[in-house]
Motif scaffolding. Structure first.
Motif, PDB file in Angstrom:
ATOM      1  N   UNK A  54       0.834  -1.208   0.000  1.00 32.93           N
ATOM      2  CA  UNK A  54       0.000   0.000   0.000  1.00 32.93           C
ATOM      3  C   UNK A  54       0.871   1.262   0.000  1.00 32.93           C
ATOM      4  N   UNK A  56       2.101   5.024   0.836  1.00 35.49           N
ATOM      5  CA  UNK A  56       2.141   5.781   2.093  1.00 35.49           C
ATOM      6  C   UNK A  56       1.488   7.138   1.849  1.00 35.49           C
ATOM      7  N   UNK A  59       3.378  10.696   1.078  1.00 30.90           N
ATOM      8  CA  UNK A  59       4.793  10.365   0.896  1.00 30.90           C
ATOM      9  C   UNK A  59       5.429  11.233  -0.195  1.00 30.90           C
ATOM     10  N   UNK A  60       4.689  11.369  -1.306  1.00 29.59           N
ATOM     11  CA  UNK A  60       5.231  12.136  -2.428  1.00 29.59           C
ATOM     12  C   UNK A  60       5.518  13.584  -2.014  1.00 29.59           C
ATOM     13  N   UNK A  62       6.204  14.693   0.881  1.00 30.90           N
ATOM     14  CA  UNK A  62       7.374  14.754   1.774  1.00 30.90           C
ATOM     15  C   UNK A  62       8.675  14.708   0.973  1.00 30.90           C
ATOM     16  N   UNK A  63       8.704  13.824  -0.017  1.00 33.52           N
ATOM     17  CA  UNK A  63       9.934  13.692  -0.812  1.00 33.52           C
ATOM     18  C   UNK A  63      10.188  14.973  -1.598  1.00 33.52           C
ATOM     19  N   UNK A  64       9.127  15.502  -2.209  1.00 38.07           N
ATOM     20  CA  UNK A  64       9.294  16.730  -3.001  1.00 38.07           C
ATOM     21  C   UNK A  64       9.729  17.887  -2.092  1.00 38.07           C
ATOM     22  N   UNK A  66      11.451  17.634   0.612  1.00 39.90           N
ATOM     23  CA  UNK A  66      12.856  17.390   0.945  1.00 39.90           C
ATOM     24  C   UNK A  66      13.765  17.800  -0.228  1.00 39.90           C
ATOM     25  N   UNK A  67      13.298  17.519  -1.426  1.00 44.87           N
ATOM     26  CA  UNK A  67      14.084  17.904  -2.608  1.00 44.87           C
ATOM     27  C   UNK A  67      14.160  19.425  -2.735  1.00 44.87           C
TER      28      UNK A  67
END
Lengths: 223, 185
Positions: A54, A56, A59-60, A62-64, A66-67
């Motif tokens: 499944x 998260x 999540x996307x 959070x990653x963006x 961070x980037x």
């Protein structure tokens, strides 16, 4: 058919491939292979029901985020062709730098060797029939530390004309008995009347072991 | 220029929309690998995020002549290996409690759940190869590239992994001993 052949087939088996008829007889007689085959079929079924993990939530984002925080560290895109060109250029540059270094170091060593030879020649030094270029030059290039120590010894009171042999001082050679009859003790040189260069010309191999010990200074023996 | 290369170029140009597309494209695969390798949801989220950030930052090192997915997955596998190794050293020092294993729960438990348990018990390199081949559907050559091993080694690992899982499924009584699985499903 036997177990080995069946196992070899299992190892290469494509998933979901059915049992070839040629193995049916063997499986009917072999409990171990029958169990292995049962496990394989079961695994096929389990894999067909294997669900994806499944996602998260957020999540996307959070990653963006961070980037975005670290965009300044993103490395520029380099195409493979350009990367190959860069690698080639690096290799060529490295080779050129190596050549220049070899030339500079080689020239420096030759120059040091030449200067050392000139200095010793000016003091009337001779090399007991040995070839300066192949022996003394190489020695002086490699034992400059020893040479420095040698100078210190020479400045302790002995006049150059009194020195009949200049020993090669390797590391802490102080105190070592030399074949030539010299005994080096501390900063002074003790000589014996027999402290002379061997009459016969030493071989190249022994020359390097002995070379530092036979650098002769003209001007007579010990007084 | 293909889609992978275009996406990579946009990401490296600092386009947030491209980052979002990149993450969207790989988050499932990367998180799946991390969760099944690490068996711990929080760790898996951390490592998956680390993997994707690292992948975007270093897209300049990706060889555009190859597929992008295996390259991203190789970063995920390497990050998981690093995390597992850190976990082992911390556990050896006794500084933290044993990591509680959280096998991913399947929606339809039963056979799939047994499969997860069996995978979790596999050796690390068998597990990674198995996940890459059977779940991420990479070819043997691509798995070999990700794992940094010859294809022959990967084939052996896959076979051993399959054999081990199959034996576990049988041992746990998932199949009846009547042999009704023998000639078909």
């Amino acid at each position: 058919m036997n177990c080995t052949e069946f196992e070899a087939w299992l190892a290469d088996r494509e998933m979901t491939a059915g049992l070839p008829a040629r193995f049916e007889g063997h499986l009917a007689d072999c409990e171990a292979c029958r169990t292995a085959w049962r496990g394989e079929r079961l695994l096929d079924r389990a894999l067909s029901q294997w669900p994806p993990v499944d996602a998260v939530p957020d999540f996307r984002d959070r990653v963006v985020a961070e980037l975005s925080r670290s965009t300044h560290t993103v490395q520029p895109f380099v195409s493979p062709q350009r990367r190959i060109r860069s690698t080639r250029w690096l290799a060529v540059s490295g080779s050129l730098v190596s050549l220049v270094l070899v030339a500079v170091i080689g020239g420096r060593l030759s120059f040091d060797s030449y200067m050392s030879r000139q200095a010793l020649d000016s003091n009337g030094a001779v090399a007991n029939e040995m070839n300066w270029d192949t022996a003394v030059g190489e020695l002086l290039a490699t034992v400059q530390g020893d040479y420095q120590q040698l100078t210190t010894v020479a400045s302790t009171g002995l006049r150059p004309s009194e020195i009949v042999a200049l020993p090669r001082l390797v590391d802490s050679a102080v105190g070592r008995e030399l074949d030539s009859g010299l005994a080096i003790t501390g900063p002074t040189l003790e000589t014996t009347p027999e402290a002379t260069v061997p009459a016969s010309r030493p071989s190249l191999r022994s020359a390097f072991g002995f070379l530092g010990e036979v650098v002769m200074v003209s001007g007579g023996g010990a007084s | 220029m293909d889609d992978d290369a275009r996406l990579a170029e946009r990401c490296l140009a600092g386009d947030p929309q491209a980052w979002s597309s990149f993450v969207h494209r790989f988050e499932g695969a990367v998180f799946g690998i991390c969760l099944r390798m690490l068996q711990h949801r929080q760790d898996a989220e951390d490592v998956a995020q680390e993997t994707l950030v690292r992948a975007v930052k270093h897209l300049g090192r990706w060889d555009a002549a190859r597929r992008l997915a295996p390259w991203v997955m190789s970063i995920a596998v390497n990050r998981c290996r690093t995390r597992l190794s850190q976990r082992r050293s911390i556990t050896h020092l006794g500084e933290v409690d044993q990591v509680q294993e959280e096998t991913p729960r399947a929606a339809n438990s039963g056979l799939a759940e047994e499969l997860e348990l069996a995978i979790a018990a596999l050796r690390e390199d068998y597990r990674a190869s198995f996940i890459l081949f059977y779940q991420q559907e990479l070819g043997v050559e691509e798995v070999a590239e990700v794992m940094g091993c010859p294809t022959g080694t990967i084939k052996t690992w896959l076979y051993r992994a399959r054999k081990e899982i199959a034996r576990k499924l049988v041992d746990r009584g998932v199949v009846s001993e009547a042999g009704d699985e023998l000639y078909g499903i």
